[in-house]
Write a protein that holds these residues in place. Structure first.
Motif: not given
Ligand code: SAM
Length: 434
Positions: A94-100
């Protein structure tokens, strides 16, 4: 803005972290090794097996706690786990901001800046060309030994493996940029380069094959040691063996995943060799380079593996006696052929007991191989201070064995001749020849 990066997985992930550091530093970001001081925390992770994946999820749960103290903190997951789960990761964490994903690191600076407005950012597209040709990795190298990625991705489509989906198809890198990186490392005082690729010996650029690239590198930086991994067994050619034998700066070591000692299982895994062919490859290597070290990857409990298949793996291990092996229990990965079509029917407890059996066996083989060095004089590249004894250094010989020896006025980063006087189960004990 300060970034902190933590790396999990194989050498490729370590190399990718170096690329990420280079990209972020060039864009004005500052690297911190103190997680509490970071504005953005990146976890660079691998998705090949279930165990490392679980580790990352647990790590994330710990790290997300820092957001309570620092409301501006951003959290990102980069690497092949990102491509494996794509935007589902936002639901899982839930607290994730960025996926690369592994082919989109160049976009990181721009994407991180956009996070300021509390957006979530994702880019997991895979490219069909190497994206980092002009980027010189930075940040986590130790000053002695450096990884250089020469190809990425995989076209083999082994039924158990997630790599073709998480890292994409094979793409080789322009040899000119590889040579430039080798020369630069040499100028900076590095002593060793490790060429990386999912199947390093599948390298192919226009008409250039891996053995030709390797020869070019060996000639370009004759004073540097060259290692390479991972080799795919059926790509080992006579030409490659001749080059490895000819150049004293190329290490005499192949990392050659066997996976299983049963041809039936190899065929279910869609490996391109039978057990007999694998044994012939080993024979060919040993004929041309008798003192060559061979390591492997072996899996237990692949779909439908019987006790008989397992006994075959034991038999082949006993025949070859690998110098060392990485051993795993099979874990079914969503998206693979095996996940969709084959039965993951070996009970977990059996996978584990078979794994423990081959680990014990490998330990005895490693000891057997190490003891063969006793009495020999070998050149060691000194890598650092031994963890067990601060009066001693550790380094590696040309076969990739670790040697520990009393410092005796030698320097980290230099080559020294040592006599091998003894061996433990994992390490050679040496004595410097003055
Ligand atoms: N390219 C190499 C090859 O296939 O020859 C393999 C590289 S892979 C990054 C490293 C190792 O992870 C494999 O050789 C295999 O033993 C192991 N591995 C891959 N997928 C796995 C799975 N689903 N479960 C357990 N081990 C796995």
């Amino acid at each position: 803005m300060k970034f902190y990066i933590e790396t999990y997985g194989c050498q490729m992930n370590i190399y990718d972290s170096e690329i990420i550091c280079s990209i972020l530093l060039k864009s004005g970001f500052i690297k911190t090794s103190n997680l509490k001081k970071a504005d953005i925390i990146l976890l660079n992770t691998c998705s090949i097996r279930e165990k490392p994946e679980k580790k990352i999820f647990n790590r994330f749960i710990k790290i997300k706690g820092f957001k309570k103290k620092n409301k501006k903190l951003k959290l990102g997951i980069v690497g092949c786990l990102a491509t494996h789960y794509k935007k589902k990761l936002f639901e899982k964490l839930k607290f994730l901001d960025l996926i690369v994903g592994p082919d989109s690191y160049k976009k990181l600076p721009e994407m991180i800046k956009k996070l300021k407005n509390n957006n979530k950012e994702i880019d997991v597209r895979l490219a069909n060309k190497e994206r980092y040709t002009k980027i010189i990795p930075n940040g986590v190298r130790n000053g002695i030994s450096a990884f250089i990625s020469i190809m990425r991705g995989c076209d083999n489509m082994c039924t158990f493996c997630i790599v073709p989906f998480s890292r994409g198809r094979e793409k080789s890198r322009n040899p000119n940029s590889i040579l430039k990186e080798c020369k630069l490392l040499y100028k900076k005082g590095y002593k060793e380069i490790i060429l990386l690729g999912q199947n390093v010996d599948a390298y192919f650029w226009k008409k250039m094959k891996f053995f030709q690239l390797l020869e070019l590198i060996a000639k370009t930086v004759p004073l540097m040691r060259i290692r390479f991994l991972t080799s795919y067994p059926s790509n080992i050619t006579k030409n490659l063996l001749k080059v490895v034998k000819k150049y004293s700066n190329i290490c005499k070591h192949f990392h050659l995943p066997l996976q299983s000692g049963s041809t039936r299982i190899l065929s279910l895994m869609r490996r391109k060799y039978t057990v007999e062919e694998f044994l012939l490859i080993i024979k060919r290597i040993k004929k041309i380079i008798p003192d060559c070290s061979i390591s492997s990857d072996i899996m237990t409990g692949f779909c439908t593996e019987t006790q008989e298949d397992h006994r075959e793996t034991i038999r082949i291990m006993n025949l070859i006696k690998f110098n060392f092996s990485f051993m795993f229990k099979y874990s079914s990965r969503q998206g693979t052929y095996a996940y969709r079509k084959l039965k993951d029917n070996v009970p977990n407890s059996l996978k584990i007991s078979r794994l423990n059996e081959i680990i014990r066996l490998q330990k005895s083989h490693s000891f057997y191989r190490l003891k063969q060095n006793i009495g020999k004089i070998q050149e060691v590249l000194i890598e650092g201070i031994s963890k067990q004894d601060e009066k001693s250094y550790y380094g590696r010989n040309y076969k990739n064995d670790i040697i520990v020896f009393t410092k005796n006025n030698s320097k980290i980063g230099s080559y020294k001749k040592v006599t091998i006087i003894n061996s433990t189960f994992t390490t050679l004990i040496g004595e410097i020849i003055q």
